[in-house]
Design a protein around this motif. Structure first.
Motif, PDB file in Angstrom:
ATOM      1  N   ALA A  31       0.829  -1.209   0.000  1.00 29.10           N
ATOM      2  CA  ALA A  31       0.000   0.000   0.000  1.00 29.10           C
ATOM      3  C   ALA A  31       0.864   1.261   0.000  1.00 29.10           C
ATOM      4  CB  ALA A  31      -0.932  -0.006   1.210  1.00 29.10           C
ATOM      5  N   LEU A  32       1.964   1.226   0.740  1.00 25.45           N
ATOM      6  CA  LEU A  32       2.872   2.376   0.782  1.00 25.45           C
ATOM      7  C   LEU A  32       3.542   2.602  -0.574  1.00 25.45           C
ATOM      8  CD1 LEU A  32       4.650   1.674   4.196  1.00 25.45           C
ATOM      9  CD2 LEU A  32       2.985   3.488   3.742  1.00 25.45           C
ATOM     10  N   LEU A  33       4.025   1.520  -1.166  1.00 25.64           N
ATOM     11  CA  LEU A  33       4.747   1.651  -2.432  1.00 25.64           C
ATOM     12  C   LEU A  33       3.815   2.002  -3.582  1.00 25.64           C
ATOM     13  CD1 LEU A  33       7.018   0.551  -0.683  1.00 25.64           C
ATOM     14  CD2 LEU A  33       7.709  -0.917  -2.591  1.00 25.64           C
ATOM     15  N   ASN A  34       2.585   1.483  -3.543  1.00 23.16           N
ATOM     16  CA  ASN A  34       1.621   1.824  -4.588  1.00 23.16           C
ATOM     17  C   ASN A  34       1.306   3.317  -4.590  1.00 23.16           C
ATOM     18  OD1 ASN A  34       1.416  -0.849  -5.387  1.00 23.16           O
ATOM     19  ND2 ASN A  34      -0.423  -1.247  -4.192  1.00 23.16           N
ATOM     20  N   ALA A  35       1.371   3.940  -3.411  1.00 28.47           N
ATOM     21  CA  ALA A  35       1.046   5.363  -3.287  1.00 28.47           C
ATOM     22  C   ALA A  35       2.240   6.269  -3.550  1.00 28.47           C
ATOM     23  CB  ALA A  35       0.487   5.644  -1.897  1.00 28.47           C
ATOM     24  N   THR A  36       3.404   5.697  -3.763  1.00 28.56           N
ATOM     25  CA  THR A  36       4.612   6.511  -3.960  1.00 28.56           C
ATOM     26  C   THR A  36       5.333   6.159  -5.266  1.00 28.56           C
ATOM     27  OG1 THR A  36       5.772   4.933  -2.503  1.00 28.56           O
ATOM     28  CG2 THR A  36       5.020   7.003  -1.516  1.00 28.56           C
ATOM     29  N   GLY A  37       4.612   5.586  -6.200  1.00 25.82           N
ATOM     30  CA  GLY A  37       5.180   5.319  -7.517  1.00 25.82           C
ATOM     31  C   GLY A  37       6.171   4.179  -7.567  1.00 25.82           C
ATOM     32  N   LEU A  38       6.122   3.271  -6.585  1.00 26.80           N
ATOM     33  CA  LEU A  38       7.106   2.188  -6.498  1.00 26.80           C
ATOM     34  C   LEU A  38       6.445   0.811  -6.570  1.00 26.80           C
ATOM     35  CD1 LEU A  38       9.192   3.710  -3.557  1.00 26.80           C
ATOM     36  CD2 LEU A  38       9.853   3.692  -5.972  1.00 26.80           C
ATOM     37  N   GLU A  39       5.273   0.720  -7.193  1.00 25.32           N
ATOM     38  CA  GLU A  39       4.504  -0.523  -7.157  1.00 25.32           C
ATOM     39  C   GLU A  39       5.234  -1.725  -7.754  1.00 25.32           C
ATOM     40  OE1 GLU A  39       3.405   2.229 -10.490  1.00 25.32           O
ATOM     41  OE2 GLU A  39       3.281   2.385  -8.312  1.00 25.32           O
ATOM     42  N   GLU A  40       6.154  -1.501  -8.660  1.00 23.35           N
ATOM     43  CA  GLU A  40       6.861  -2.637  -9.262  1.00 23.35           C
ATOM     44  C   GLU A  40       7.945  -3.206  -8.337  1.00 23.35           C
ATOM     45  OE1 GLU A  40      10.004  -1.826 -12.355  1.00 23.35           O
ATOM     46  OE2 GLU A  40       9.032   0.163 -12.353  1.00 23.35           O
ATOM     47  N   TYR A  41       8.191  -2.543  -7.216  1.00 19.21           N
ATOM     48  CA  TYR A  41       9.267  -2.961  -6.319  1.00 19.21           C
ATOM     49  C   TYR A  41       8.746  -3.694  -5.071  1.00 19.21           C
ATOM     50  CZ  TYR A  41      12.142   0.051  -9.246  1.00 19.21           C
ATOM     51  OH  TYR A  41      12.790   0.619 -10.313  1.00 19.21           O
ATOM     52  N   CYS A  42       7.588  -4.313  -5.189  1.00 18.00           N
ATOM     53  CA  CYS A  42       6.992  -5.056  -4.072  1.00 18.00           C
ATOM     54  C   CYS A  42       7.283  -6.557  -4.200  1.00 18.00           C
ATOM     55  CB  CYS A  42       5.479  -4.853  -4.046  1.00 18.00           C
ATOM     56  SG  CYS A  42       4.954  -3.135  -3.832  1.00 18.00           S
ATOM     57  N   HIS A  43       7.759  -7.158  -3.113  1.00 16.77           N
ATOM     58  CA  HIS A  43       8.039  -8.591  -3.088  1.00 16.77           C
ATOM     59  C   HIS A  43       7.560  -9.183  -1.766  1.00 16.77           C
ATOM     60  CE1 HIS A  43      10.740  -8.124  -6.590  1.00 16.77           C
ATOM     61  NE2 HIS A  43      11.091  -6.982  -5.997  1.00 16.77           N
ATOM     62  N   TYR A  44       7.417 -10.504  -1.743  1.00 15.13           N
ATOM     63  CA  TYR A  44       7.024 -11.204  -0.520  1.00 15.13           C
ATOM     64  C   TYR A  44       8.263 -11.818   0.113  1.00 15.13           C
ATOM     65  CZ  TYR A  44       4.732 -14.561   2.590  1.00 15.13           C
ATOM     66  OH  TYR A  44       4.334 -15.287   3.699  1.00 15.13           O
ATOM     67  N   VAL A  45       8.385 -11.683   1.416  1.00 12.79           N
ATOM     68  CA  VAL A  45       9.608 -12.044   2.125  1.00 12.79           C
ATOM     69  C   VAL A  45       9.990 -13.517   1.953  1.00 12.79           C
ATOM     70  CG1 VAL A  45       8.400 -12.519   4.294  1.00 12.79           C
ATOM     71  CG2 VAL A  45      10.811 -11.835   4.342  1.00 12.79           C
ATOM     72  N   GLU A  46       9.025 -14.407   1.833  1.00 15.32           N
ATOM     73  CA  GLU A  46       9.338 -15.832   1.766  1.00 15.32           C
ATOM     74  C   GLU A  46       9.575 -16.339   0.352  1.00 15.32           C
ATOM     75  OE1 GLU A  46       6.911 -18.471   4.120  1.00 15.32           O
ATOM     76  OE2 GLU A  46       6.459 -16.902   5.585  1.00 15.32           O
ATOM     77  N   THR A  47       9.327 -15.494  -0.657  1.00 16.28           N
ATOM     78  CA  THR A  47       9.453 -15.978  -2.040  1.00 16.28           C
ATOM     79  C   THR A  47      10.294 -15.077  -2.936  1.00 16.28           C
ATOM     80  OG1 THR A  47       7.376 -14.862  -2.628  1.00 16.28           O
ATOM     81  CG2 THR A  47       7.227 -17.175  -1.926  1.00 16.28           C
ATOM     82  N   PHE A  48      10.859 -13.998  -2.412  1.00 15.04           N
ATOM     83  CA  PHE A  48      11.582 -13.082  -3.301  1.00 15.04           C
ATOM     84  C   PHE A  48      12.787 -13.764  -3.941  1.00 15.04           C
ATOM     85  CE2 PHE A  48      13.925 -12.376   0.650  1.00 15.04           C
ATOM     86  CZ  PHE A  48      15.234 -12.176   0.232  1.00 15.04           C
TER      87      PHE A  48
END
Length: 414
Positions: A333-350
């Protein structure tokens, strides 16, 4: 007016304490003539740090041999009844209970009779005392245990005012059958804290990557696979740091909770110093006990890779682009609101290789991304200012020069 602030404060989590600090700053800077009481995990530490009266959130019931025997026969009911009566008595004479921020409506690393039950009984005791309750900029979800869900929904339903720190939290509550029609979305309270001063560097051309480390061992408390999850996460972080060192990039480790010290120690042991290998000489790991400390560390960095939610917030507050390795979607939610939506990963699967490529891309596009981040943070701060104005209008008479306090019964009914 007497106001209580309730939460897991003083437990070693910098994000929780930062949320409390932000609310205290608001209350103290407003013309609200109120006595403040903090109900928290570590009263002594919070009283010393924030100069506020405190009581423990944990209720200790004196136990003797005969009491323990009777209590056991009656299924722990006597102890619970005495504990609830103690809470009720402690809240007597208070007008308002505020739960400021934090991810209070989830069950991360909790059992149903841990934090979810704590919320339920303190909210119930407050209502029975005739108090008003405000959940301000809270995070919600996931709540995976059915009994935890029941406890937290019941506690939240007793509030007269609720706001969420993001739309994701509000949508989660709606998805589990909770009426959110009167609940606004604001922003995390920590965005109201001042940013740290920027750091001057001896070599301006040196690039530094902040790496937020967490002692992550799965969502469930005492997960049977916890150690395996932790070791896998740590090995991948170590592989990533090795690559940063090969690129001659400096590394500064970040934490968000006292429990993360274990992960820091384990990482540093993976990079020993010796004559042939610089190892941890290129890794800076300093003590952090507040969000101010975290932001001061981030002042030395160019970009940040982080797992903990408030590490991400601190990076954004400092205008740094962030890659998130999250254990829930709250970071998204934070990254989607700051133009960084492509930089989201899940801790157990990155994927470490993807992480490497994204670091290179982020560094190449850093100037543009910084502008996006600052634009998003400004929007968060506008949302907080609007919320503060509303709360101020409820608690303080519009004729501000008289400083008259309104009756907290004017808080909207839920």
């Amino acid at each position: 007016m007497k106001i209580a602030l309730l939460g897991q404060f003083g437990s070693g989590n910098t994000g929780n304490d930062g949320s409390l600090e932000a609310m205290l700053d608001f209350l103290r800077s407003s013309k609200i003539d109120a006595e403040l009481l903090c109900i928290c995990s570590n009263p002594e530490a919070i009283a010393k740090k924030y100069n506020i009266e405190t009581i423990s959130i944990r209720v200790l019931v004196s136990r003797g041999r005969w009491f323990n025997r009777i209590n056991r026969i009656l299924g722990d009911i006597p102890r619970q009844v005495i504990g609830f009566y103690t809470i009720f008595a402690q809240l007597n004479g208070l007008d308002l209970m505020i739960i400021p921020g934090t991810g209070i409506l989830d069950d991360f690393q909790e059992t149903a009779f841990g934090w979810p039950f704590v919320i339920l009984r303190w909210c119930l005791a407050a209502r029975l005392n005739g108090m008003r309750i405000a959940f301000v900029s809270i995070g919600a979800g996931p709540i995976r245990l059915p009994l935890s869900r029941l406890f937290l929904k019941t506690g939240a339903r007793m509030a007269h005012y609720r706001s969420y720190r993001d739309k994701l939290s509000r949508d989660f509550m709606k998805s589990i059958g909770f009426d959110v029609s009167r609940d606004p979305v604001s922003a995390d309270l920590a965005f109201g804290l001042p940013a740290a001063a920027e750091s001057s560097r001896d070599n301006p051309d040196t690039v530094c990557v902040g790496v937020g480390i967490m002692a992550y061992s799965g969502w469930k408390k005492a997960d049977e696979d916890g150690e395996s999850i932790y070791r896998t996460y740590l090995d991948k972080i170590a592989e990533f740091i090795s690559w940063l060192q090969e690129r001659r990039l400096n590394v500064r480790l970040l934490t968000g909770d006292i429990v993360d010290r274990r992960a820091i120690a384990d990482i540093m042991n993976m990079f020993p110093r010796n004559e042939t290998n610089s190892g941890s000489m290129h890794i800076v790991a300093e003590e952090m006990t507040s969000l101010h400390d975290v932001m001061a560390q981030i002042a030395h960095t160019d970009i940040v890779v982080a797992t903990r939610y408030h590490n991400v917030i601190c990076a954004l507050r400092m205008g740094r682009p962030v890659i998130s390795l999250a254990y829930s979607t709250k970071n998204d939610a934070l990254l989607n609101a700051t133009g960084l939506e492509e930089y989201c990963h899940y801790v157990e699967t990155f994927d470490v290789e993807v992480l490497k490529s994204q670091v290179e891309k982020m560094l190449a596009e850093r100037a543009r991304l910084v502008l996006e981040v600052k634009k998003g943070v400004a929007a968060f701060q506008t949302q907080l200012a609007e919320q503060e104005a509303y709360i101020h209008s409820i608690l303080v008479d519009p004729v501000e020069q008289r400083g008259e306090i309104k009756d907290v019964s004017q808080l909207p009914q839920s």
